[in-house]
Design an enzyme around this catalytic site. Sequence first.
Site, short mmCIF file in Angstrom:
data_model
loop_
_atom_site.label_atom_id
_atom_site.label_comp_id
_atom_site.label_asym_id
_atom_site.label_seq_id
_atom_site.Cartn_x
_atom_site.Cartn_y
_atom_site.Cartn_z
N ALA A 145 -4.96 11.77 14.24
CA ALA A 145 -5.39 13.03 14.87
C ALA A 145 -4.18 13.92 15.11
O ALA A 145 -4.13 14.68 16.06
CB ALA A 145 -6.13 12.73 16.18
N GLY B 255 -1.24 16.62 13.08
CA GLY B 255 -1.39 17.83 12.29
C GLY B 255 -2.00 17.56 10.92
O GLY B 255 -2.82 18.35 10.43
N ALA B 256 -1.62 16.45 10.30
CA ALA B 256 -2.10 16.17 8.95
C ALA B 256 -3.61 15.98 8.92
O ALA B 256 -4.30 16.57 8.07
CB ALA B 256 -1.40 14.92 8.41
N LYS C 64 4.03 23.90 11.20
CA LYS C 64 2.72 24.43 10.80
C LYS C 64 1.98 25.12 11.95
O LYS C 64 1.21 26.05 11.73
CB LYS C 64 1.85 23.31 10.22
CG LYS C 64 2.36 22.83 8.86
CD LYS C 64 1.44 21.79 8.24
CE LYS C 64 2.03 21.29 6.93
NZ LYS C 64 1.17 20.31 6.24
N GLY D 146 -0.87 10.48 -2.00
CA GLY D 146 -1.08 11.88 -1.67
C GLY D 146 -0.50 12.88 -2.67
O GLY D 146 -0.44 14.08 -2.38
N ASP E 146 -4.20 22.54 2.82
CA ASP E 146 -4.11 21.08 2.75
C ASP E 146 -5.49 20.44 2.55
O ASP E 146 -5.65 19.51 1.75
CB ASP E 146 -3.49 20.51 4.04
CG ASP E 146 -1.99 20.75 4.11
OD1 ASP E 146 -1.36 20.87 3.04
OD2 ASP E 146 -1.46 20.83 5.23
P1 ATR Z 1 1.53 14.87 11.71
O1 ATR Z 1 1.61 16.28 12.19
O2 ATR Z 1 2.39 14.60 10.50
O3 ATR Z 1 0.14 14.39 11.53
P2 ATR Z 1 1.82 13.74 14.35
O4 ATR Z 1 1.23 14.95 14.96
O5 ATR Z 1 3.03 13.13 15.00
O6 ATR Z 1 2.25 13.98 12.84
O7 ATR Z 1 0.66 12.65 14.24
C1 ATR Z 1 0.92 11.40 13.80
C2 ATR Z 1 -0.40 10.59 13.75
O8 ATR Z 1 -0.09 9.26 13.39
C3 ATR Z 1 -1.11 10.51 15.08
O9 ATR Z 1 -2.49 10.40 14.86
C4 ATR Z 1 -0.55 9.22 15.66
O10 ATR Z 1 -1.36 8.62 16.64
P3 ATR Z 1 -1.30 9.16 18.18
O11 ATR Z 1 -2.09 10.43 18.19
O12 ATR Z 1 -1.94 8.08 18.96
O13 ATR Z 1 0.14 9.36 18.48
C5 ATR Z 1 -0.52 8.37 14.42
N1 ATR Z 1 0.43 7.25 14.48
C6 ATR Z 1 1.77 7.31 14.41
N2 ATR Z 1 2.30 6.07 14.42
C7 ATR Z 1 1.26 5.20 14.51
C8 ATR Z 1 1.14 3.78 14.57
N3 ATR Z 1 2.22 3.00 14.54
N4 ATR Z 1 -0.10 3.26 14.64
C9 ATR Z 1 -1.19 4.04 14.68
N5 ATR Z 1 -1.16 5.39 14.63
C10 ATR Z 1 0.06 5.96 14.54
#
Ligand code: ATR
Length: 286
Positions: A133, A135-136, A68, A247, A107
């Site tokens: 925080a 991409g989603a 994205k 979702g 989205d």
């Molecule tokens: P996407 O683009 O699908 O949102 P991403 O950029 O990898 O994927 O973001 C994943 C999100 O899930 C992030 O907010 C991540 O937290 P960090 O920014 O601290 O990495 C969060 N996340 C993933 N696994 C997690 C976990 N076990 N507990 C809490 N937050 C988690």
Amino acid sequence: MTTADRYAVAGNPVEHSRSPLIHARFAEQTGQAVDYGRLLCPLDDFKAHIQAFAASGAKGCNVTVPFKFEAFELATRRTPRAELAQAANTLRFDAQADGGWLADNTDGIGLVRDITRNAGVPLAGRRVLLLGAGGASAGVLGPLIEARPAEIVMANRTLEKAKAIVDRHAEWAARHGVQLSARSLQDPGEGFDVFINGTAASLAGSGVPVGAQVLKPGTLALDMMYGPAAQAFLDWARAHGATPRDGLGMLVEQAAEAFALWRGVQPDTQPVLAHMRALVDAAQPH
Ligand code: ATR
């Protein structure tokens, strides 16, 4: 003989995507000649793949994980909501003479429509917790602000990432009268009206990363995932007196907005959402 205009969902992986099914339904319903497929792009060669797809006569594409951000960079024109997200889930391959490729991000509007229309929960004046925080979550914050809740808290494991996104949206929030802040998972606040999970925590199988004090009876608790990936979150929400929602509605609504951008026709999402719901329920282990 008329040939259908070609579109696809581009991603890696992409074989699991239900977008072709959704767009086929929209095309049938609106009488549009649309042929929508899947485009598996190599992780290190998204740009060349998309350019070749466009050069073959295709009209546009949806873009999913992890492209994205690259899709946003590829376009010469971007909608304001894509600009805020710094990411695009929809490209329209307009000719150079017409301004060149347009990037949009549907989205957020998909999420807002699912909450306010499909779930019937107003956002205006409410308190919203947005978890994550990545991409989603970044992709939906702009349209969430436009819905004018009283407050939005973005809580994330890595606080700095949430702060950066909140800073980028500060002016937008002020313009819409929304109190916007970044907080840690340890101190997200409590008793929100709407709780949106945009983290990958469910996928990681690590459970909901905040305490149940973020909920109150009747809180709408929505996970952007659906199917088995959302189940733990939905069970947790229900067990704490919240109203769970997955979702799937957001998926159908974001697709409808992309379809409208390409075709100039707004499809009716209700029968398509009902159809998708039946398919997902049938695939769930009982
Ligand atoms: P996407 O683009 O699908 O949102 P991403 O950029 O990898 O994927 O973001 C994943 C999100 O899930 C992030 O907010 C991540 O937290 P960090 O920014 O601290 O990495 C969060 N996340 C993933 N696994 C997690 C976990 N076990 N507990 C809490 N937050 C988690």
